[in-house]
Design a protein around this motif. Structure first.
Motif, PDB file in Angstrom:
ATOM      1  N   UNK A  88     -53.528  50.258  -7.242  1.00  0.00           N
ATOM      2  CA  UNK A  88     -53.449  51.275  -8.391  1.00  0.00           C
ATOM      3  C   UNK A  88     -53.695  50.557  -9.804  1.00  0.00           C
ATOM      4  N   UNK A  89     -53.223  49.279  -9.750  1.00  0.00           N
ATOM      5  CA  UNK A  89     -53.486  48.730 -11.088  1.00  0.00           C
ATOM      6  C   UNK A  89     -54.771  48.782 -11.926  1.00  0.00           C
ATOM      7  N   UNK A  90     -55.899  49.019 -10.934  1.00  0.00           N
ATOM      8  CA  UNK A  90     -57.105  49.287 -11.537  1.00  0.00           C
ATOM      9  C   UNK A  90     -57.456  50.275 -12.766  1.00  0.00           C
ATOM     10  N   UNK A  91     -56.225  51.254 -12.424  1.00  0.00           N
ATOM     11  CA  UNK A  91     -56.459  52.658 -13.199  1.00  0.00           C
ATOM     12  C   UNK A  91     -55.616  52.248 -14.538  1.00  0.00           C
ATOM     13  N   UNK A  92     -55.008  51.434 -14.878  1.00  0.00           N
ATOM     14  CA  UNK A  92     -54.265  50.944 -16.161  1.00  0.00           C
ATOM     15  C   UNK A  92     -55.186  50.069 -16.966  1.00  0.00           C
ATOM     16  N   UNK A  93     -55.283  50.623 -18.307  1.00  0.00           N
ATOM     17  CA  UNK A  93     -56.216  49.766 -19.083  1.00  0.00           C
ATOM     18  C   UNK A  93     -55.116  50.226 -20.758  1.00  0.00           C
ATOM     19  N   UNK A  94     -54.456  49.025 -21.084  1.00  0.00           N
ATOM     20  CA  UNK A  94     -53.531  48.853 -22.062  1.00  0.00           C
ATOM     21  C   UNK A  94     -54.435  49.381 -23.362  1.00  0.00           C
ATOM     22  N   UNK A  95     -55.566  48.941 -23.401  1.00  0.00           N
ATOM     23  CA  UNK A  95     -56.254  48.856 -24.662  1.00  0.00           C
ATOM     24  C   UNK A  95     -56.934  50.276 -24.750  1.00  0.00           C
ATOM     25  N   UNK A  96     -56.769  51.149 -23.667  1.00  0.00           N
ATOM     26  CA  UNK A  96     -57.253  52.739 -23.707  1.00  0.00           C
ATOM     27  C   UNK A  96     -56.067  53.416 -24.058  1.00  0.00           C
ATOM     28  N   UNK A  97     -54.704  53.134 -23.471  1.00  0.00           N
ATOM     29  CA  UNK A  97     -53.707  53.706 -23.668  1.00  0.00           C
ATOM     30  C   UNK A  97     -53.093  53.502 -25.237  1.00  0.00           C
ATOM     31  N   UNK A 231     -51.305  57.814 -17.237  1.00  0.00           N
ATOM     32  CA  UNK A 231     -51.617  56.424 -17.077  1.00  0.00           C
ATOM     33  C   UNK A 231     -50.419  55.891 -17.696  1.00  0.00           C
ATOM     34  N   UNK A 232     -49.582  56.336 -18.859  1.00  0.00           N
ATOM     35  CA  UNK A 232     -48.714  55.415 -19.333  1.00  0.00           C
ATOM     36  C   UNK A 232     -47.496  55.487 -18.240  1.00  0.00           C
ATOM     37  N   UNK A 233     -47.346  56.674 -17.625  1.00  0.00           N
ATOM     38  CA  UNK A 233     -46.299  56.654 -16.507  1.00  0.00           C
ATOM     39  C   UNK A 233     -46.795  55.920 -15.172  1.00  0.00           C
ATOM     40  N   UNK A 234     -48.063  55.884 -14.884  1.00  0.00           N
ATOM     41  CA  UNK A 234     -48.456  55.084 -13.891  1.00  0.00           C
ATOM     42  C   UNK A 234     -48.002  53.494 -14.089  1.00  0.00           C
ATOM     43  N   UNK A 235     -48.280  53.100 -15.515  1.00  0.00           N
ATOM     44  CA  UNK A 235     -48.259  51.664 -15.828  1.00  0.00           C
ATOM     45  C   UNK A 235     -46.815  51.234 -15.859  1.00  0.00           C
ATOM     46  N   UNK A 273     -51.514  42.093 -11.919  1.00  0.00           N
ATOM     47  CA  UNK A 273     -52.544  41.362 -12.150  1.00  0.00           C
ATOM     48  C   UNK A 273     -53.880  42.098 -12.198  1.00  0.00           C
ATOM     49  N   UNK A 274     -54.114  43.090 -11.430  1.00  0.00           N
ATOM     50  CA  UNK A 274     -55.419  44.135 -11.832  1.00  0.00           C
ATOM     51  C   UNK A 274     -55.170  44.798 -12.765  1.00  0.00           C
ATOM     52  N   UNK A 275     -54.071  45.273 -13.434  1.00  0.00           N
ATOM     53  CA  UNK A 275     -53.819  45.952 -14.584  1.00  0.00           C
ATOM     54  C   UNK A 275     -54.089  45.124 -15.895  1.00  0.00           C
ATOM     55  N   UNK A 276     -53.933  43.795 -15.710  1.00  0.00           N
ATOM     56  CA  UNK A 276     -53.896  42.919 -16.765  1.00  0.00           C
ATOM     57  C   UNK A 276     -55.747  42.661 -16.820  1.00  0.00           C
ATOM     58  N   UNK A 277     -56.357  42.506 -15.756  1.00  0.00           N
ATOM     59  CA  UNK A 277     -57.758  41.838 -15.614  1.00  0.00           C
ATOM     60  C   UNK A 277     -58.409  43.289 -16.132  1.00  0.00           C
ATOM     61  N   UNK A 278     -58.106  44.555 -15.846  1.00  0.00           N
ATOM     62  CA  UNK A 278     -58.852  46.033 -16.169  1.00  0.00           C
ATOM     63  C   UNK A 278     -58.391  46.006 -17.760  1.00  0.00           C
ATOM     64  N   UNK A 279     -57.597  45.652 -18.255  1.00  0.00           N
ATOM     65  CA  UNK A 279     -56.983  45.841 -19.722  1.00  0.00           C
ATOM     66  C   UNK A 279     -57.889  44.722 -20.572  1.00  0.00           C
ATOM     67  N   UNK A 280     -58.302  43.592 -19.918  1.00  0.00           N
ATOM     68  CA  UNK A 280     -59.273  42.623 -20.573  1.00  0.00           C
ATOM     69  C   UNK A 280     -60.725  42.878 -20.483  1.00  0.00           C
ATOM     70  N   UNK A 292     -60.249  51.969  -7.063  1.00  0.00           N
ATOM     71  CA  UNK A 292     -59.436  53.173  -7.374  1.00  0.00           C
ATOM     72  C   UNK A 292     -59.446  54.032  -6.254  1.00  0.00           C
ATOM     73  N   UNK A 293     -60.742  54.079  -5.368  1.00  0.00           N
ATOM     74  CA  UNK A 293     -61.010  54.992  -4.426  1.00  0.00           C
ATOM     75  C   UNK A 293     -60.413  54.536  -3.322  1.00  0.00           C
ATOM     76  N   UNK A 294     -60.570  53.181  -3.078  1.00  0.00           N
ATOM     77  CA  UNK A 294     -60.070  52.377  -1.969  1.00  0.00           C
ATOM     78  C   UNK A 294     -58.591  52.683  -1.992  1.00  0.00           C
TER      79      UNK A 294
END
Length: 345
Positions: A88-97, A231-235, A273-280, A292-294
């Motif tokens: 689920x971490x791949x759904x989180x992007x701090x830059x977008x939020x 997504x903020x709530x998911x994060x 880890x996935x949230x950080x990588x996706x945010x970067x 995300x589909x997986x």
């Protein structure tokens, strides 16, 4: 002296893995079949796939109680759950939020924390213990069924663990579906603009899919805002699980309520880890969509397996007080977000 050379160990390891696979395969296969059936029905009858997977799993619960499928069903309910939450971490992007602005981020995050604290406090009036209070409040506050399964993974286990999880998943999914239908009407009656409606829907509806459905039923702008707020709530899932894990460990040091959970569960590390990588922006969009589909499929398979491990009579025995607690928590977060919108606009 036994031969420990690599040429001896590798065939032995391969044989052990084949043995485990043969033991687990029947249960994993039926869990996948139930999940795929639920997804097919969901696409054709506009019903939440999570709820269908759970109900179908309960309908064939004998597969989780006896026979060759038992080990694989138990494995699916445990391992696939944790892996699905991690992805689920791949759904989180701090830059977008960050584009939503600090006031809305604080309102949404504050709503999560306040709802969990409220649930723990109000549970005493419904005569519910802290395990159930944390499970229901966390699922209402964060992301519905996914949060319920993540929190259940860190709670000390007892004879009622599966029943509490199943009831919570069923309850938040039903309430989320009701909210998906009624909240857009409420937003229209209150004459919210697209931003206000998106904040209300994204900050209150439990499951991500229902947030998307409700938001885009109003407009594309509302749908985009609602998804970002959600997504903020998911994060918040990772910090909530981490803090809860620390508090549970401290509680169990002076009480014998079950085996202590790990300080930082592996699936939470994976989520972060996935949230950080996706945010970067280190994860390509195509890979992010695939993971995300997986995640969604793994959680669907896991909840089908949880259903197969359940006893419907025990699930229904939770009673009206448990339903009352879940509804009260849902009303609380809705009222809190409405007050926040009124204060910010």
């Amino acid at each position: 002296m036994p031969d420990t050379s690599p040429s001896f160990r590798f065939p032995l390891l391969a044989q052990t893995m084949r043995t485990h696979f043969k033991v687990l395969f029947p249960g994993i296969a039926v869990s996948v079949i139930v999940a795929a059936t639920a997804q097919f029905l969901a696409e054709h009858y506009a019903t939440p796939a999570m709820l269908l997977a759970l109900l179908l799993g309960i309908a064939v619960s004998f597969l989780g109680e006896e026979g060759r499928t038992v080990p694989g069903v138990a494995f699916s309910a445990r391992a696939f759950l944790r892996l699905g939450v991690a992805l689920l971490g791949v759904r989180v992007s701090m830059t977008v939020l960050a584009g939503l602005g600090l006031p809305l981020i604080l309102l949404t995050a504050g709503g999560v924390v306040a709802t969990i604290l409220f649930g723990l406090w109000v549970a005493r009036f419904f005569k519910q213990e802290w395990r159930f209070a944390l499970l229901t409040a966390g699922s209402v506050a964060i992301c519905g069924a996914s949060a319920a399964m993540a929190i259940a993974a860190i709670l000390p286990r007892d004879k009622n663990s599966e029943q509490r999880l199943i009831f919570t998943v069923m309850g938040v999914t039903v309430l989320s579906t009701i909210a998906m239908i009624t909240y857009p009407l409420l937003a229209s009656l209150m004459e919210f603009d697209h931003i206000q409606a998106g904040v209300f829907l994204g900050g209150t509806i439990h499951d991500v899919a229902q947030v998307v459905g409700a938001g885009f039923s109003i407009s594309d702008e509302t749908g985009d805002t609602a998804t970002l707020v959600k997504l903020i709530r998911v994060s918040m899932l990772a910090p909530v699980v981490l803090v809860a894990s620390l508090m549970i460990r401290a509680r169990l040091e002076t009480a014998t309520e079950g085996k202590q959970p790990p300080l930082l569960p592996g699936f939470v590390i994976g989520f972060i880890a996935l949230a950080v990588l996706n945010s970067l922006s280190l994860i390509p969009p195509a890979v992010s969509d695939f993971l995300s589909a997986c995640s969604r499929w793994l959680l669907l398979i896991a909840i089908a397996a949880v259903g197969m491990k359940s006893n419907l009579k025990q699930v229904l025995s939770v009673g009206g007080a448990a339903i009352g607690l879940l509804v009260t928590e849902t009303i609380f977060i809705a009222g809190l977000i409405l007050l926040g919108i009124a204060a910010l606009t």
